[in-house]
Design an enzyme around this catalytic site. Structure first.
Site, PDB file in Angstrom:
ATOM      1  N   CYS A 293     -49.533 100.059 -76.778  1.00 49.63           N
ATOM      2  CA  CYS A 293     -48.492 100.458 -77.732  1.00 49.63           C
ATOM      3  C   CYS A 293     -47.713 101.672 -77.238  1.00 49.63           C
ATOM      4  O   CYS A 293     -48.199 102.470 -76.428  1.00 49.63           O
ATOM      5  CB  CYS A 293     -49.124 100.801 -79.077  1.00 49.63           C
ATOM      6  SG  CYS A 293     -49.641  99.366 -80.043  1.00 49.63           S
TER       7      CYS A 293
ATOM      8  N   CYS B  52     -49.098 100.835 -85.834  1.00 49.02           N
ATOM      9  CA  CYS B  52     -50.186  99.926 -86.182  1.00 49.02           C
ATOM     10  C   CYS B  52     -51.430 100.745 -86.551  1.00 49.02           C
ATOM     11  O   CYS B  52     -51.495 101.968 -86.303  1.00 49.02           O
ATOM     12  CB  CYS B  52     -50.485  98.978 -85.027  1.00 49.02           C
ATOM     13  SG  CYS B  52     -51.301  99.765 -83.617  1.00 49.02           S
TER      14      CYS B  52
ATOM     15  N   GLU C  83     -46.992 104.401 -78.919  1.00 49.84           N
ATOM     16  CA  GLU C  83     -47.636 105.664 -79.322  1.00 49.84           C
ATOM     17  C   GLU C  83     -48.716 106.040 -78.314  1.00 49.84           C
ATOM     18  O   GLU C  83     -48.899 107.210 -77.969  1.00 49.84           O
ATOM     19  CB  GLU C  83     -48.254 105.526 -80.725  1.00 49.84           C
ATOM     20  CG  GLU C  83     -47.249 105.256 -81.828  1.00 49.84           C
ATOM     21  CD  GLU C  83     -46.961 103.784 -82.040  1.00 49.84           C
ATOM     22  OE1 GLU C  83     -47.079 102.988 -81.085  1.00 49.84           O
ATOM     23  OE2 GLU C  83     -46.604 103.427 -83.168  1.00 49.84           O
TER      24      GLU C  83
ATOM     25  N   CYS D 105     -53.024 102.716 -83.719  1.00 51.89           N
ATOM     26  CA  CYS D 105     -52.250 103.902 -83.303  1.00 51.89           C
ATOM     27  C   CYS D 105     -52.360 105.023 -84.317  1.00 51.89           C
ATOM     28  O   CYS D 105     -52.305 106.199 -83.950  1.00 51.89           O
ATOM     29  CB  CYS D 105     -50.802 103.529 -83.028  1.00 51.89           C
ATOM     30  SG  CYS D 105     -50.648 102.722 -81.428  1.00 51.89           S
TER      31      CYS D 105
HETATM   32  N1  THU Z   1     -46.401  98.001 -80.973  1.00 48.77           N
HETATM   33  C1  THU Z   1     -46.261  99.331 -80.636  1.00 48.77           C
HETATM   34  O1  THU Z   1     -45.843  99.665 -79.528  1.00 48.77           O
HETATM   35  N2  THU Z   1     -46.632 100.260 -81.554  1.00 48.77           N
HETATM   36  C2  THU Z   1     -47.125  99.960 -82.796  1.00 48.77           C
HETATM   37  O2  THU Z   1     -47.568 100.855 -83.505  1.00 48.77           O
HETATM   38  C3  THU Z   1     -47.085  98.586 -83.280  1.00 48.77           C
HETATM   39  C4  THU Z   1     -46.911  97.540 -82.244  1.00 48.77           C
HETATM   40  C5  THU Z   1     -46.056  96.986 -79.973  1.00 48.77           C
HETATM   41  C6  THU Z   1     -47.230  96.218 -79.461  1.00 48.77           C
HETATM   42  C7  THU Z   1     -46.579  94.949 -78.967  1.00 48.77           C
HETATM   43  O3  THU Z   1     -46.164  95.147 -77.622  1.00 48.77           O
HETATM   44  C8  THU Z   1     -45.353  94.783 -79.845  1.00 48.77           C
HETATM   45  O4  THU Z   1     -45.179  96.032 -80.508  1.00 48.77           O
HETATM   46  C9  THU Z   1     -45.480  93.693 -80.872  1.00 48.77           C
HETATM   47  O5  THU Z   1     -46.636  93.816 -81.596  1.00 48.77           O
END
Ligand code: THU
Length: 132
Positions: free
Chosen positions: A54, A87, A56, A90
């Site tokens: 992610c 998410c 974060e 994170c």
């Molecule tokens: N994703 C993030 O980078 N941060 C989050 O807090 C939620 C999800 C990304 C993970 C994945 O590459 C894409 O968003 C779709 O889920």
């Protein structure tokens, strides 16, 4: 302290360099530390889907690499105009380096859409001191 406009700019830059070919959902995060540092990162996906990371997580890794330890506030920018909340995983990752009153700003390219504290985003977090 880094201002919000700068953090949004850093997050958008990171989002624009994210690697998200599988979901088509690039995300950028930028954080300011209590001692005045600023760090950013984007998500990095993988053909083996669970290995993706992610935005974060990338920003936190950059902060640790730069010697930072205490997050004052964090901006998240998703691909669209609406908010892109962190998410669950994170939220726990941010808590490792932030107090419950740290501010998390859900932004688009132009503005802050919603600001929440980490405590609001992650009430009753896991803590190894609990349950002893
Ligand atoms: N994703 C993030 O980078 N941060 C989050 O807090 C939620 C999800 C990304 C993970 C994945 O590459 C894409 O968003 C779709 O889920």
């Amino acid at each position: 302290m880094t201002d919000i406009t700068t953090l949004i700019m850093l997050a958008v830059e990171a989002r624009n360099k994210a690697y998200a070919p599988y979901s088509g959902h690039p995300v950028g995060a930028a954080l300011a530390t209590l001692d005045g540092g600023a760090f950013s990162g984007g998500n990095v996906e993988n053909a083996a889907f669970p290995l993706g990371t992610c935005a974060e997580q990338a920003a936190i890794a950059a902060m640790v690499r730069g010697g930072g330890r205490e997050i004052a506030e964090l901006v998240v920018v998703g691909p669209g105009d609406g908010p892109c909340p962190p998410c669950g995983g994170c939220r726990q990752r941010i808590l490792e380096f932030a107090a419950p009153d740290a501010r998390v700003h859900l932004c688009n390219e132009r503005a802050v859409l919603k600001t929440m504290t980490l405590g609001e985003l992650l009430p009753e977090p896991f803590n190894t001191d609990d349950g002893d």
